[in-house]
Write a protein that holds these residues in place. Structure first.
Motif, mmCIF file in Angstrom:
data_model
loop_
_atom_site.group_PDB
_atom_site.id
_atom_site.type_symbol
_atom_site.label_atom_id
_atom_site.label_comp_id
_atom_site.label_asym_id
_atom_site.label_seq_id
_atom_site.Cartn_x
_atom_site.Cartn_y
_atom_site.Cartn_z
ATOM 1 N N HIS A 125 0.910 -1.158 0.308
ATOM 2 C CA HIS A 125 0.052 -0.064 0.148
ATOM 3 C C HIS A 125 0.775 1.201 0.019
ATOM 4 O O HIS A 125 0.314 2.347 -0.226
ATOM 5 N N HIS A 126 2.115 1.273 0.361
ATOM 6 C CA HIS A 126 3.053 2.541 0.241
ATOM 7 C C HIS A 126 3.753 2.379 -1.118
ATOM 8 O O HIS A 126 4.763 3.336 -1.172
ATOM 9 N N ASN A 127 3.800 1.410 -2.024
ATOM 10 C CA ASN A 127 4.529 1.263 -3.075
ATOM 11 C C ASN A 127 3.605 2.200 -4.359
ATOM 12 O O ASN A 127 2.605 1.789 -4.374
ATOM 13 N N TYR A 128 4.357 3.301 -4.615
ATOM 14 C CA TYR A 128 3.902 4.019 -5.618
ATOM 15 C C TYR A 128 3.218 3.492 -6.693
ATOM 16 O O TYR A 128 1.980 3.392 -7.125
ATOM 17 N N TRP A 129 3.948 2.542 -7.567
ATOM 18 C CA TRP A 129 3.523 1.819 -8.709
ATOM 19 C C TRP A 129 2.763 0.868 -8.553
ATOM 20 O O TRP A 129 1.722 0.411 -9.392
ATOM 21 N N ALA A 130 2.773 0.058 -7.329
ATOM 22 C CA ALA A 130 1.608 -0.879 -7.116
ATOM 23 C C ALA A 130 0.266 0.036 -6.993
ATOM 24 O O ALA A 130 -0.968 -0.549 -7.540
ATOM 25 N N VAL A 131 0.221 1.007 -6.481
ATOM 26 C CA VAL A 131 -1.064 1.672 -6.312
ATOM 27 C C VAL A 131 -1.610 2.261 -7.366
ATOM 28 O O VAL A 131 -2.654 2.194 -7.899
ATOM 29 N N VAL A 132 -0.584 2.805 -8.490
ATOM 30 C CA VAL A 132 -0.870 3.227 -9.792
ATOM 31 C C VAL A 132 -1.560 2.078 -10.464
ATOM 32 O O VAL A 132 -2.553 2.149 -11.305
ATOM 33 N N ILE A 133 -0.754 0.938 -10.635
ATOM 34 C CA ILE A 133 -1.351 -0.015 -11.616
ATOM 35 C C ILE A 133 -2.302 -0.805 -11.047
ATOM 36 O O ILE A 133 -3.317 -1.074 -11.807
ATOM 37 N N LEU A 134 -2.450 -1.171 -9.737
ATOM 38 C CA LEU A 134 -3.512 -2.018 -9.383
ATOM 39 C C LEU A 134 -4.743 -1.277 -8.480
ATOM 40 O O LEU A 134 -5.800 -1.801 -8.357
ATOM 41 N N GLY A 135 -4.563 0.132 -8.315
ATOM 42 C CA GLY A 135 -5.666 0.892 -7.560
ATOM 43 C C GLY A 135 -5.548 0.497 -6.315
ATOM 44 O O GLY A 135 -5.070 -0.090 -5.770
ATOM 45 N N SER A 136 -6.161 1.480 -5.535
ATOM 46 C CA SER A 136 -6.493 1.256 -4.257
ATOM 47 C C SER A 136 -7.640 1.569 -3.511
ATOM 48 O O SER A 136 -8.047 1.227 -2.422
ATOM 49 N N HIS A 137 -8.709 1.972 -4.481
ATOM 50 C CA HIS A 137 -10.128 2.071 -3.990
ATOM 51 C C HIS A 137 -11.210 1.390 -4.869
ATOM 52 O O HIS A 137 -11.229 1.736 -6.074
ATOM 53 N N PHE A 138 -11.864 0.592 -4.297
ATOM 54 C CA PHE A 138 -13.180 0.011 -4.990
ATOM 55 C C PHE A 138 -13.964 0.953 -5.472
ATOM 56 O O PHE A 138 -14.384 1.688 -4.815
ATOM 57 N N SER A 139 -14.589 0.674 -6.512
ATOM 58 C CA SER A 139 -15.657 1.665 -7.164
ATOM 59 C C SER A 139 -16.545 0.806 -8.152
ATOM 60 O O SER A 139 -16.054 -0.096 -9.143
ATOM 61 N N VAL A 140 -17.820 0.735 -8.063
ATOM 62 C CA VAL A 140 -18.502 0.159 -9.004
ATOM 63 C C VAL A 140 -18.528 0.638 -10.135
ATOM 64 O O VAL A 140 -18.674 0.113 -11.295
ATOM 65 N N SER A 141 -18.392 1.922 -10.420
ATOM 66 C CA SER A 141 -18.085 2.883 -11.656
ATOM 67 C C SER A 141 -17.188 2.343 -12.399
ATOM 68 O O SER A 141 -17.036 2.295 -13.732
ATOM 69 N N ASP A 142 -15.975 1.974 -11.741
ATOM 70 C CA ASP A 142 -14.792 1.112 -12.607
ATOM 71 C C ASP A 142 -15.289 -0.041 -13.118
ATOM 72 O O ASP A 142 -14.861 -0.360 -14.263
ATOM 73 N N LEU A 143 -16.025 -1.001 -12.546
ATOM 74 C CA LEU A 143 -16.755 -2.082 -13.182
ATOM 75 C C LEU A 143 -17.514 -1.880 -14.228
ATOM 76 O O LEU A 143 -17.336 -2.490 -15.342
ATOM 77 N N LEU A 144 -18.144 -0.730 -14.272
ATOM 78 C CA LEU A 144 -19.049 -0.256 -15.516
ATOM 79 C C LEU A 144 -18.112 -0.041 -16.545
ATOM 80 O O LEU A 144 -18.209 -0.185 -17.726
ATOM 81 N N ALA A 145 -16.937 0.886 -16.096
ATOM 82 C CA ALA A 145 -15.981 1.480 -17.160
ATOM 83 C C ALA A 145 -15.457 0.267 -17.887
ATOM 84 O O ALA A 145 -15.264 0.152 -19.089
ATOM 85 N N TYR A 146 -14.974 -0.780 -17.046
ATOM 86 C CA TYR A 146 -14.327 -2.034 -17.718
ATOM 87 C C TYR A 146 -15.255 -2.705 -18.625
ATOM 88 O O TYR A 146 -14.975 -3.050 -19.718
ATOM 89 N N THR A 147 -16.715 -2.828 -18.204
ATOM 90 C CA THR A 147 -17.470 -3.538 -18.851
ATOM 91 C C THR A 147 -17.929 -2.789 -20.290
ATOM 92 O O THR A 147 -17.804 -3.310 -21.445
ATOM 93 N N LEU A 148 -17.974 -1.343 -20.112
ATOM 94 C CA LEU A 148 -18.071 -0.632 -21.368
ATOM 95 C C LEU A 148 -17.033 -0.476 -22.561
ATOM 96 O O LEU A 148 -17.311 -0.776 -23.495
ATOM 97 N N GLY A 149 -15.754 -0.629 -21.722
ATOM 98 C CA GLY A 149 -14.843 -0.615 -22.529
ATOM 99 C C GLY A 149 -14.470 -1.823 -23.374
ATOM 100 O O GLY A 149 -14.185 -1.750 -24.551
ATOM 101 N N MET A 150 -14.683 -2.871 -22.746
ATOM 102 C CA MET A 150 -14.537 -4.008 -23.336
ATOM 103 C C MET A 150 -15.492 -4.415 -24.454
ATOM 104 O O MET A 150 -15.317 -4.931 -25.329
ATOM 105 N N SER A 151 -16.905 -4.340 -24.138
ATOM 106 C CA SER A 151 -18.206 -4.497 -25.031
ATOM 107 C C SER A 151 -17.978 -3.678 -26.069
ATOM 108 O O SER A 151 -18.160 -3.916 -27.305
#
Length: 125
Positions: free
Chosen positions: A86-112
């Protein structure tokens, strides 16, 4: 599934990679950083694999979405803290740090969106 090289998908991958690096570098917040970046990241992963594999596009799209969802739910369960990253900058940038339902929607729309383009325009054979 067959190992091959596809210049079209490799080019898409490189273009989207440059866009994602630009987004991560120049946008600290807002729609572009949080939504457009998530929309594009699944396309980036999809194009990476299509650059080297001749694979069913629907199967690959489902696999990429499952991977993206797993990362997002990992954020919900604080996976970075679990692994002490959680203190590793690149891990936070690549994997993210906060859950969001809107992210799931963005993934779904992008892939679709890209799956429709792939199947109808890019002749995925």
């Amino acid at each position: 599934m067959k190992l091959t090289f596809n210049k079209t998908y490799a080019l898409f991958f490189l273009i989207i990679l440059i866009l994602e690096i630009g987004i991560a570098t120049y946008f600290n917040s807002g729609f572009v950083r949080y939504t457009l970046g998530d929309y594009l990241v699944v396309i980036l992963i999809y194009c990476f694999f299509k650059s080297f594999l001749k694979v069913n596009p629907i199967a690959l799209a489902i696999a990429v979405l499952c991977f993206a969802y797993a990362i997002e739910f990992g954020q919900y369960y604080n996976i970075l803290e679990t692994f002490g990253l959680h203190h590793n900058y690149w891990a936070v940038v690549i994997l993210g740090s906060h859950f969001s339902v809107s992210d799931l929607l963005a993934y779904t729309l992008g892939m679709s969106t890209f799956l429709i383009i792939d199947i109808t325009r890019l002749n995925y054979e």
